[in-house]
Design a protein around this motif. Structure first.
Motif, PDB file in Angstrom:
ATOM      1  N   VAL A   1       0.849  -1.196   0.000  1.00  0.00           N
ATOM      2  CA  VAL A   1       0.000   0.000   0.000  1.00  0.00           C
ATOM      3  C   VAL A   1       0.884   1.245   0.000  1.00  0.00           C
ATOM      4  N   TRP A   2       1.902   1.245   0.850  1.00  0.00           N
ATOM      5  CA  TRP A   2       2.777   2.420   0.961  1.00  0.00           C
ATOM      6  C   TRP A   2       3.764   2.485  -0.194  1.00  0.00           C
ATOM      7  N   ALA A   3       4.155   1.317  -0.703  1.00  0.00           N
ATOM      8  CA  ALA A   3       5.094   1.328  -1.835  1.00  0.00           C
ATOM      9  C   ALA A   3       4.444   2.026  -3.034  1.00  0.00           C
ATOM     10  N   ARG A   4       3.163   1.676  -3.264  1.00  0.00           N
ATOM     11  CA  ARG A   4       2.460   2.270  -4.407  1.00  0.00           C
ATOM     12  C   ARG A   4       2.320   3.775  -4.243  1.00  0.00           C
ATOM     13  N   ALA A   5       2.103   4.224  -2.993  1.00  0.00           N
ATOM     14  CA  ALA A   5       1.819   5.657  -2.781  1.00  0.00           C
ATOM     15  C   ALA A   5       3.096   6.470  -2.635  1.00  0.00           C
ATOM     16  N   SER A   6       4.227   5.790  -2.358  1.00  0.00           N
ATOM     17  CA  SER A   6       5.443   6.563  -2.030  1.00  0.00           C
ATOM     18  C   SER A   6       6.566   6.369  -3.045  1.00  0.00           C
ATOM     19  N   GLY A   7       6.508   5.294  -3.826  1.00  0.00           N
ATOM     20  CA  GLY A   7       7.637   4.987  -4.717  1.00  0.00           C
ATOM     21  C   GLY A   7       8.746   4.250  -3.994  1.00  0.00           C
ATOM     22  N   LEU A   8       8.555   3.999  -2.678  1.00  0.00           N
ATOM     23  CA  LEU A   8       9.560   3.239  -1.923  1.00  0.00           C
ATOM     24  C   LEU A   8       9.484   1.769  -2.308  1.00  0.00           C
ATOM     25  N   THR A   9      10.593   1.047  -2.122  1.00  0.00           N
ATOM     26  CA  THR A   9      10.629  -0.401  -2.325  1.00  0.00           C
ATOM     27  C   THR A   9      10.908  -1.072  -0.991  1.00  0.00           C
ATOM     28  N   PHE A  10      10.204  -2.155  -0.694  1.00  0.00           N
ATOM     29  CA  PHE A  10      10.397  -2.868   0.573  1.00  0.00           C
ATOM     30  C   PHE A  10      10.941  -4.263   0.279  1.00  0.00           C
ATOM     31  N   VAL A  11      12.050  -4.605   0.931  1.00  0.00           N
ATOM     32  CA  VAL A  11      12.693  -5.901   0.706  1.00  0.00           C
ATOM     33  C   VAL A  11      12.701  -6.668   2.015  1.00  0.00           C
TER      34      VAL A  11
END
Ligand code: RRS
Ligand code: CA
Ligand code: ZN
Ligand code: ZN
Length: 166
Positions: free
Chosen positions: A38-48
């Motif tokens: 949810v946050w990756a889509r809204a922020s452009g961040l990537t979570f690994v």
């Protein structure tokens, strides 16, 4: 919301996370991952997700006193908490394991919805007075489709929209 102990935002665009206690429940994995998405889509961040070593965001299920200054309180009451961005405990997210965590909408508390709130803190967001915001301080079940309010998207964009020139 313990962001008073940390900075305001991460200074990188790829953040790692891992559970400190691998839970057998594959459902937990996908719910946590969905909340990050949810946050990756809204922020452009990537979570690994890491399975060894320490990660930026340590995800833990704990009960009562669990090593920080914010002991949990048994069933109901406080459901979870997260530290704001930063080193060490920064970003770490703790869920009260005395709660009944669910993937559904009936009994218990939906882990996806709670995780989305907590990861908002882990990324630097504070509470919102708007009941439509995922950052509203009390739990309410909401559809995954409209979890983030326009305000939530605006706030995370204000923090992370442009890739950090690291
Ligand atoms: C937003 C949520 C995912 C995380 C927040 C905590 C938080 O902000 N973490 O970042 C939370 O747990 N809020 C409580 C707030 C709260 C509601 N009540 C309480 C009774 C005692 C203590 C706290 C509460 C009334 C009874 C209902 C108790 C069960 C639901 N609990 C809540 O909604
Ligand atoms: Ca509790
Ligand atoms: Zn909160
Ligand atoms: Zn804690």
């Amino acid at each position: 919301d313990y962001s008073h102990t940390q900075g305001t935002r991460w200074n990188k665009n790829v953040l790692t996370y891992r559970y400190t206690r691998d839970l057998p429940r594959s459902a937990v994995d996908s719910l946590i991952q969905s909340a990050f998405n949810v946050w990756a889509r809204a922020s452009g961040l990537t979570f690994v997700r890491l399975r060894t070593n320490s990660a930026d965001i340590m995800v833990e299920f704990a009960t009562n006193a669990h090593g920080d200054f914010y002991p949990f309180d048994g069933p109901r009451g406080t459901l979870a908490h997260a530290f704001g961005p930063g080193l060490g405990a920064g970003g770490d997210t703790h869920f009260d394991d005395d709660e009944r965590w669910t993937a559904g909408e009936k009994t218990g508390f939906n882990l996806f919805v709670v995780a989305a709130h907590e990861f908002g803190h882990a990324l630097g967001l504070k509470h919102s007075r708007n009941p439509a915001s995922v950052m509203y301080p009390t739990y309410k079940m909401s559809r995954p489709s409209n979890l983030l309010s326009r305000e939530d998207v605006a706030n995370i964009n204000a923090l992370y929209s442009k890739p950090f020139l690291s």
